[in-house]
Design an enzyme around this catalytic site. Structure first.
Site, PDB file in Angstrom:
ATOM      1  N   LYS A 133     -12.925 -36.891  -5.925  1.00  8.84           N
ATOM      2  CA  LYS A 133     -14.223 -37.315  -6.484  1.00  8.84           C
ATOM      3  C   LYS A 133     -14.577 -36.492  -7.723  1.00  8.84           C
ATOM      4  O   LYS A 133     -14.964 -37.039  -8.744  1.00  8.84           O
ATOM      5  CB  LYS A 133     -15.355 -37.145  -5.458  1.00  8.84           C
TER       6      LYS A 133
ATOM      7  N   ARG B 237     -24.925 -38.236   1.171  1.00 13.24           N
ATOM      8  CA  ARG B 237     -23.848 -38.047   2.140  1.00 13.24           C
ATOM      9  C   ARG B 237     -24.260 -38.464   3.544  1.00 13.24           C
ATOM     10  O   ARG B 237     -23.461 -38.364   4.471  1.00 13.24           O
ATOM     11  CB  ARG B 237     -23.444 -36.580   2.172  1.00 13.24           C
TER      12      ARG B 237
END
Ligand code: AMP
Length: 216
Positions: free
Chosen positions: A13, A88
């Site tokens: 990422k 998240r």
């Protein structure tokens, strides 16, 4: 382009975020990087985050949400932004939605980098980070000339505490329990774009840009 990048630890990422942020000329906002920068400077936020990060757990939502709210209030987001590592979990996804609704700037897309579990472990166990400039190397896949030094700035390379094997296992469990539900949520919202995170860095970037080209 208002983007969220999501994927398991080790999917790349951070690396992809740098390329994509530069391609779209948008700020790269990484909650992990902000925590690490605070840790390096020994701020109260960094000290608070460390105990969770070292265990492979998520930092409490109260701390993380406050931090992201402040960041999204800065005035450099005219072109959009790329969020890397936030949200998240579902609480964070709801908070993000509320912040963006207030600003009338909804997300353009959520890009998921997908990677098989065996490859995740291989990537994380060999990952080495430069203490000085933050560049990420790999002991097998992207070797620096000297295994202890960064080729770019000669800074010392170290293994992140949370890349050690015991912690990686916990990070993957936490990812499965808390983050996978937001992927389902964004799929339902019609925002999710999934690409494979295997192959070379430039292949993945190209795949991402092609997929995101269909967004507008
Ligand atoms: P990353 O660099 O994105 O892998 O993040 C490293 C660590 O920082 C994570 O394992 C968490 O402990 C913490 N962290 C980063 N982003 C978040 C977030 N959105 N919520 C809670 N903890 C986070």
């Amino acid at each position: 382009m208002r983007l969220v990048l999501v994927g398991p630890p080790g999917a790349g990422k951070g690396t992809q975020a740098q390329f994509l942020a530069s391609h779209y000329s948008i700020p790269h906002i990484s909650t992990g990087d902000i925590f690490r920068a605070n840790l390096k400077e020994g701020t109260p936020l960094g000290i608070q985050a460390k105990e969770f990060m070292d265990r492979g757990e998520y930092v409490p939502d109260s701390v993380t949400n406050e931090m992201i709210r402040d960041r999204l209030d800065k005035d450099d987001l005219g072109n959009g932004f790329l969020l890397d590592g936030f949200p998240r979990n579902m609480t964070q996804a709801e908070v993000l939605r509320a912040i963006l609704a207030e600003k009338r700037t909804p997300l353009s897309a959520v890009l998921e980098l997908s990677l098989p579990k065996e490859e995740i472990i291989l990537r994380l166990s060999g990952r080495r980070t430069c203490r000085n400039c933050g560049k990420v190397w790999h002991s097998e896949f992207e070797k620096p000339a000297d295994p202890h030094k960064c080729d770019l700035c000669q800074g010392e390379l170290y293994q992140r505490e949370d890349d050690k094997e015991e912690v990686v296992t916990r990070r993957l469990e936490v990812y499965q329990e808390q983050t996978v539900p937001i992927i389902d949520f964004y799929r339902t919202e019609g925002l999710l774009i999934t690409i494979s995170a295997t192959g070379s860095v430039s292949d993945i970037t190209e795949r991402a840009i092609t997929a995101l080209g269909r967004v507008h």
